[in-house]
Write an enzyme that holds these catalytic residues in place. Structure first.
Site, PDB file in Angstrom:
ATOM      1  N   HIS A 376       0.805  -1.230   0.000  1.00  0.00           N
ATOM      2  CA  HIS A 376       0.000   0.000   0.000  1.00  0.00           C
ATOM      3  C   HIS A 376       0.831   1.269   0.000  1.00  0.00           C
ATOM      4  O   HIS A 376       0.274   2.367   0.086  1.00  0.00           O
ATOM      5  CB  HIS A 376      -0.910   0.054   1.222  1.00  0.00           C
ATOM      6  N   LYS A 567      -8.358  14.071   4.768  1.00  0.00           N
ATOM      7  CA  LYS A 567      -7.459  12.921   4.782  1.00  0.00           C
ATOM      8  C   LYS A 567      -6.463  13.113   5.912  1.00  0.00           C
ATOM      9  O   LYS A 567      -6.382  14.204   6.487  1.00  0.00           O
ATOM     10  CB  LYS A 567      -6.730  12.770   3.451  1.00  0.00           C
ATOM     11  N   ARG A 568      -5.709  12.053   6.230  1.00  0.00           N
ATOM     12  CA  ARG A 568      -4.649  12.195   7.221  1.00  0.00           C
ATOM     13  C   ARG A 568      -3.749  13.366   6.839  1.00  0.00           C
ATOM     14  O   ARG A 568      -3.542  13.639   5.655  1.00  0.00           O
ATOM     15  CB  ARG A 568      -3.812  10.909   7.271  1.00  0.00           C
ATOM     16  N   LYS A 573       0.873  14.575   1.260  1.00  0.00           N
ATOM     17  CA  LYS A 573      -0.492  14.845   0.796  1.00  0.00           C
ATOM     18  C   LYS A 573      -0.706  16.344   0.533  1.00  0.00           C
ATOM     19  O   LYS A 573      -1.697  16.747  -0.048  1.00  0.00           O
ATOM     20  CB  LYS A 573      -1.505  14.313   1.806  1.00  0.00           C
ATOM     21  N   THR A 675      -8.509   6.662  -1.678  1.00  0.00           N
ATOM     22  CA  THR A 675      -9.869   6.149  -1.848  1.00  0.00           C
ATOM     23  C   THR A 675     -10.870   7.262  -1.551  1.00  0.00           C
ATOM     24  O   THR A 675     -12.003   7.222  -2.027  1.00  0.00           O
ATOM     25  CB  THR A 675     -10.143   4.944  -0.917  1.00  0.00           C
ATOM     26  N   LYS A 679     -14.644   8.522  -3.178  1.00  0.00           N
ATOM     27  CA  LYS A 679     -15.854   8.855  -2.401  1.00  0.00           C
ATOM     28  C   LYS A 679     -16.393  10.226  -2.817  1.00  0.00           C
ATOM     29  O   LYS A 679     -17.606  10.422  -2.949  1.00  0.00           O
ATOM     30  CB  LYS A 679     -15.546   8.849  -0.898  1.00  0.00           C
TER      31      LYS A 679
END
Ligand code: 9L8
Length: 834
Positions: A376, A567-568, A573, A675, A679
């Site tokens: 992952h 998100k985290r 990111k 993911t 969504k």
């Protein structure tokens, strides 16, 4: 001896003992639980009691199907798939159970008759936080799909007593508090005190030669812990399948305690008991960071050992002969969710060689035919590399087995590649250096017959870079399984208004088969339909704006563009890129308060690992910018910044339906899949995103016109870094960017401490800007302007929104699971009759 199913004929009457889905029957059952399970009456019953009782009613409905499912798999001797994961972020169960069992209406009606509102009652369910982020949520989506697709399968994990911490924001900083999720009991689980297994730790290995002259190994002088099973039923969508998620809890072993108690050392006995039970006490709150802590290693082995014992017990029920192990992999497939459970490979070898007395080669064939590994992440800091010294102490026999696996493997590599030392060094399970370490990813690759990445790009990177030598050796082992999400939770359940509009337009088959959404494509040209589409989004935004007013005390313009990054918090990111862009918008507005701009509400949500300094500082920066922007009279209602506390599955369910714009802005080549991106698209948001992870496939599915792509590609990013990236040049040449960074650096947003945010700016300008934020800034800003332009044209925006939803069918986890079933597990659906 194999355990046999003994039938109690007198209990045949149990088959007649079933329950009805009639409103009155549900009401009776609800009242029965209120009185006889909880011992409450009309004076003492609270809303939480109501939640609990209606959950017991729903669970009762699950139980017949659950027993039936497990019995059928046994009778048919079906091949079972085992999904092993240190994390399952399943979210609340009540709403999901009612949807999947198709009893939402009668339950709502029954509750209404007793004076309760189902929607209100649902909020009393504690959201179980047994995961960090995408990896844990993926495991949960997979269980929903496995059940809906009738695949004989089980989830196995740890029943952490404390889930992911609660995040509170105090004075702009993240504050962590413990998530004591079992405080009010968990009506969904059933304890199985009869499924107890001993798990060993520490000790040493005794070698001896048996009567036949064979060298044998015995792991002795161990400290033993007991694993107790807790089961949670996982219902399929409108079928009769109910799968089992079995989570293990650590208990101290009785013999162990007695020894102490008999010696009268009560205090040591209690201390040891507490020490033992800490194994399942708390989820490690790291996402994409490997810490190397002893307790984490013990968690991993604890759960793997109990799980393998349970799998083998179940296998032996149908296959009691030792020789039957030859066909083990015809009946058992074990999927490793990243390397977190990868010690299972050494453990199965230990069981087969040391306990079942198979020769090494035979045991190895069985093992590799059984295991499959999903990678992952390629982030180096996330890869598990246990020190040899730790493994030697905690799992001495496993270390020996790993060395044996490695020596046989390297011998083969040497032969195959003419002793190429680079290849040997790269592929070895042992990393040499100041401290020797075991590379769990290499163990997982060598010990599995399938290795998959989670998006097309990610799999390419695995094959071409991270694991290229392994790919050269075993090209057929590597394959891609692009992630997916379950539409049952991420549309049907969380967005009732949009679900209803879709179902009234194209029917409700999409809940089972998400590619049905393609039928929406022609409606993207239908202005009356688009009008209704906009109304749905608007009403979802209105509800969220009301929440912000109540909880965050910020007033939000419902007509503003809801620009969302949930998100985290992680540097790769790039929440920082987003907030820097916000600062530039703020500056433009300050220069010209009358400027005609598309109003934006920029919404962030996400937790930072408690030990991740930079991520926590970014949270503080977002909140500091919010303070300035939200209360500046010049800004009017044109710009807002909101940080939503404690992002979780249930909070995601309330936020996603209101999103207009989805921020998926990781540096290309860093996000394995994502993911959340799926969504958002499924709920009608348009994406601004880099060509990273599954974004690339989303863009392909929804069409280039309906996706705002920006930034460097992974190849460009790579070569920029290799050719001497100079972030300062971007800063010097972009006055807007320079102004924003200077403000952050000089304390404009932190008047109480001017130096507060210096480490952030320093990481960009002086520490090499590892994630190429400055290199991507101009492209990001320009693309954000295009976003605003399109948003001005509401008809065009909603057309694109419809086309996003219509073309996200590919991202159903049902599709992902069917690919695993066909390409990796060779499993078959087993239909459960009522
Ligand atoms: N970051 C990926 C995300 O892109 C992907 O969509 C998701 C599901 O495939 O997995 C995410 C991911 N999580 C982790 C992860 C690594 C750890 C950890 C705990 C300790 C050590 C490493 C928890 C999660 N890797 N990738």
């Amino acid at each position: 001896m194999a355990e046999k199913h003994k039938k109690n004929d007198k209990l045949d009457i149990l088959n007649e003992c079933t329950i009805s889905t009639e409103v009155d029957a549900i009401m009776t059952s609800f009242l029965h639980h209120m009185k006889y399970t909880l011992g409450k009456d009309e004076y003492t019953a609270t809303k939480r009691d109501c939640y609990k009782c209606i959950s017991y009613v729903a669970r009762d409905h699950l139980i017949d199907k659950w027993l039936n499912t497990q019995q059928t798999y046994y009778e048919k001797d079906a091949k079972r798939v085992y999904y092993l994961s240190l994390e399952f972020l399943i979210g609340r169960s009540l709403g999901n159970t009612l949807v999947n069992l198709d009893i939402e209406e009668p339950v709502a009606e029954a509750l209404a008759k007793t004076g309760y509102d189902l929607e209100e009652i649902k909020k009393y369910e504690w959201d179980p936080g047994l995961g960090n982020g995408g990896l844990g949520r993926l495991a949960a989506c997979f269980l929903d799909s496995l059940a809906s697709l009738e695949i004989p399968s089980y989830g196995y994990g740890i029943r952490y007593e404390y889930g992911i911490f609660f995040q509170r924001i105090r004075n702009g900083y993240q504050l962590e508090t413990p998530d004591n999720w079992l405080r009010y009991g968990n009506p969904w689980e059933i304890e199985r005190p009869e499924y107890l297994y001993i798990v060993k730790f520490y000790g040493n290995v005794k070698q001896y030669t048996n009567g036949a002259g064979t060298l044998r190994h015995e792991w002795v002088n161990t400290q033993d812990v007991v694993a107790v099973a807790y089961d949670t039923p996982i219902p399929g969508y409108k079928n009769n399948t109910v799968l089992n998620m079995r989570l293990w809890s650590a208990k101290s072993s009785r013999e162990f305690e007695l020894g102490y108690f008999q010696h009268g050392d009560y205090e040591s006995a209690v201390a040891d008991k507490v020490q033992t039970e800490t194994i399942s006490k708390v989820l490690y709150p790291n996402d994409n960071i490997f810490e190397g802590k002893e307790l984490r290693l013990k968690q991993e082995y604890f759960f793997v050992s109990a799980t393998l014992q349970d799998i083998i017990r179940r296998y032996k029920k149908n296959h009691p002969e030792r020789a039957d192990f030859n066909n083990f992999s015809d009946k058992v497939a074990i999927q490793l969710n990243d390397t977190h459970p990868a010690i299972a490979i050494a453990e199965l070898m230990r069981i087969l060689v040391d306990e079942e007395c198979f020769g090494w080669e035979k045991a190895w064939d069985i093992t590799t035919a059984t295991f499959c590994y999903t990678n992952h992440t390629i982030m180096p800091e996330a890869l598990e590399r246990w020190t040899v010294s730790l493994l030697e102490r905690v799992l001495p026999r496993h270390l020996e087995i790993i060395y044996e696996i490695n020596s046989r493997f390297l011998k083969m590599v040497g032969e195959r590649f003419n002793g190429d030392v680079n290849k040997l060094r790269n592929m070895s399970l042992v990393e040499e250096g100041d401290e020797k370490r075991i590379r769990m990813a290499n163990l997982a690759i060598v010990g599995s017959h399938s290795v998959n990445g989670v998006s097309a790009l990610h799999t390419e990177i695995l094959k071409d870079s991270l694991f290229s030598d392994f790919n050269a050796l075993w090209p057929k082992k590597f394959n891609n399984k692009t992630n997916g999400i379950t539409q049952r939770r991420w549309l049907r359940l969380c967005n009732p208004a949009l679900s209803a509009l879709i179902s009234e337009s194209i029917g409700e088959k999409w809940v089972r088969d998400l590619t049905e959404l393609k039928k929406l494509i022609p409606l993207a040209e239908d202005s009356a339909f688009l009008e209704k589409w906009r109304e749905v989004k608007w009403s979802n935004k209105l509800s969220l704006a009301k929440c912000f007013e109540d909880h965050n005390r910020v007033n939000v313009n419902v007509d503003s563009l809801f620009d969302c990054q949930f998100k985290r918090i992680h540097e790769y990111k790039r929440q920082l890129l987003n907030i820097i862009h916000v600062v530039t918008l703020y500056n433009r507005l300050k220069e010209n308060p009358a400027m005609d701009m598309v109003p934006r509400s920029v919404i962030f949500a996400g937790k930072a690992a408690p030990g991740y300094f930079m991520a926590k500082l970014i949270i503080k920066l977002i909140n500091s910018v919010a303070q300035k922007v939200n209360f500046d009279p010049d800004i009017k209602d044109k710009l807002r910044v909101i940080f939503v506390e404690n992002y979780s599955v249930s909070i995601a369910e309330t936020l996603l339906p209101a999103a207009d714009l989805s921020e998926q802005i990781s540096t290309a080549g860093t996000e394995a899949s994502g993911t959340g991106n799926m969504k958002f698209a499924l709920n009608g948001a348009l994406t601004i995103g880099t060509l990273d992870g599954a974004n690339i496939e989303i863009q392909k599915e929804v069409g280039k016109n309906n996706f705002f792509a920006f930034g460097l590609t992974d190849k460009q990013a790579e070569s920029l870094k290799n050719s001497g990236y100079n972030p300062r040049a971007y800063y010097d040449n972009n006055p807007v960017l320079k102004q924003a960074l200077d403000m952050i650096d000089s304390g404009y947003f932190s008047p109480e401490n001017h130096d507060l945010f210096k480490p952030i700016v320093d990481s960009l300008l002086n520490q090499g800007d590892r994630f190429l934020l400055l290199a991507d800034f101009a492209s990001y800003e320009k693309t954000q302007q295009q976003v605003s332009e399109v948003y001005k044209n509401q008809a065009l925006w909603s057309k694109r929104s419809v086309l996003n939803v219509a073309n996200t069918g590919f991202f159903s986890s049902d599709r992902t699971i069917m690919e695993y079933v066909k390409d990796i597990w060779d499993a078959k659906a087993v239909h459960i009759k009522i």
